[in-house]
Scaffold this motif. Structure first.
Motif, PDB file in Angstrom:
ATOM      1  N   HIS A 121     -10.683  -7.034 -10.447  1.00 57.53           N
ATOM      2  CA  HIS A 121     -11.492  -5.848 -10.754  1.00 57.53           C
ATOM      3  C   HIS A 121     -12.681  -6.172 -11.661  1.00 57.53           C
ATOM      4  O   HIS A 121     -13.336  -5.262 -12.164  1.00 57.53           O
ATOM      5  CB  HIS A 121     -10.631  -4.788 -11.451  1.00 57.53           C
ATOM      6  CG  HIS A 121      -9.544  -4.222 -10.583  1.00 57.53           C
ATOM      7  ND1 HIS A 121      -9.790  -3.717  -9.327  1.00 57.53           N
ATOM      8  CD2 HIS A 121      -8.210  -4.095 -10.790  1.00 57.53           C
ATOM      9  CE1 HIS A 121      -8.644  -3.291  -8.797  1.00 57.53           C
ATOM     10  NE2 HIS A 121      -7.679  -3.517  -9.651  1.00 57.53           N
ATOM     11  N   ARG A 174       5.497   1.449  -5.267  1.00 61.89           N
ATOM     12  CA  ARG A 174       4.200   2.141  -5.125  1.00 61.89           C
ATOM     13  C   ARG A 174       4.434   3.626  -4.861  1.00 61.89           C
ATOM     14  O   ARG A 174       3.713   4.473  -5.377  1.00 61.89           O
ATOM     15  CB  ARG A 174       3.375   1.529  -3.984  1.00 61.89           C
ATOM     16  CG  ARG A 174       3.001   0.073  -4.160  1.00 61.89           C
ATOM     17  CD  ARG A 174       1.943  -0.197  -5.183  1.00 61.89           C
ATOM     18  NE  ARG A 174       0.666   0.410  -4.868  1.00 61.89           N
ATOM     19  CZ  ARG A 174      -0.455   0.180  -5.551  1.00 61.89           C
ATOM     20  NH1 ARG A 174      -0.452  -0.665  -6.587  1.00 61.89           N
ATOM     21  NH2 ARG A 174      -1.576   0.765  -5.229  1.00 61.89           N
ATOM     22  N   ASP A 214       0.583  -4.745  -5.349  1.00 62.47           N
ATOM     23  CA  ASP A 214       0.200  -4.095  -4.093  1.00 62.47           C
ATOM     24  C   ASP A 214       0.600  -4.889  -2.854  1.00 62.47           C
ATOM     25  O   ASP A 214       0.357  -4.450  -1.728  1.00 62.47           O
ATOM     26  CB  ASP A 214      -1.296  -3.757  -4.083  1.00 62.47           C
ATOM     27  CG  ASP A 214      -2.173  -4.973  -4.313  1.00 62.47           C
ATOM     28  OD1 ASP A 214      -1.666  -6.112  -4.197  1.00 62.47           O
ATOM     29  OD2 ASP A 214      -3.362  -4.782  -4.597  1.00 62.47           O
TER      30      ASP A 214
HETATM   31 MG    MG Z   1      -3.759  -2.356  -8.105  1.00 59.08          MG
END
Ligand code: MG
Ligand code: GTP
Length: 138
Positions: free
Chosen positions: A52, A85, A118
């Motif tokens: 990120h 998740r 993820d």
């Molecule tokens: Mg993530």
């Protein structure tokens, strides 16, 4: 069975919610097979969220993740990555389903209480950043 990597973020430890979050995790059928409380260094947080680094919120994210202690965890269960998740809920708590951790506890898209890997591939990479094999007991 599968493993995923989880973080109870600073907003969870600051509000003394680690037990409440763990209760939701365990009620969902995930087993906590590794767990440690740490205060992340800036270098650790920058490395962890490296994907990120070009995002506008990267600085804010690193500042948040290093603001207070976190609890790093290894969770185990059937389809643990996808299952966790689901249990976490959407990144933005405003969009999270009823009963999810983020719906129950998160305050904003930035301070959203938990992290979960993820993919199984990323789970293995993330687990290795914080745990040695001896500290995971299934
Ligand atoms: Mg993530
Ligand atoms: P993680 O499990 O923490 O990786 O969350 P996620 O996979 O649901 O979201 P994503 O990987 O897209 O973003 C990583 C983290 O960056 C989020 O969990 C938030 O803590 C933070 N984040 C994402 N979007 C924003 C944003 O718009 N503003 C701020 N301040 N933080 C954000």
């Amino acid at each position: 069975t599968e493993r995923t990597f989880s973080i109870l973020k600073p907003d969870a430890t600051e509000r003394n919610l680690t037990g409440a979050v763990n209760a939701v995790i365990e009620a969902a059928g995930l087993r906590i097979v590794g767990q440690r409380r740490i205060h992340m260094s800036q270098a650790q947080a920058e490395k962890f969220y490296e994907v990120h680094k070009e995002r506008p919120f990267f600085g804010e994210l690193v500042e948040f993740m290093t603001r207070s202690p976190v609890v790093v965890q290894v969770l185990e269960g059937d389809n643990a990555v996808a299952r966790y998740r689901e249990v976490m809920g959407a990144t933005n708590p405003a969009n999270a389903d009823e009963g999810t951790i983020r719906k129950l506890f998160a305050q904003s898209v930035g301070e959203n209480t938990v992290h979960g890997s993820d993919s199984a591939e990323n789970a293995a990479i993330e687990i290795a950043q914080f745990f040695t094999d001896a500290d995971i007991v299934g």
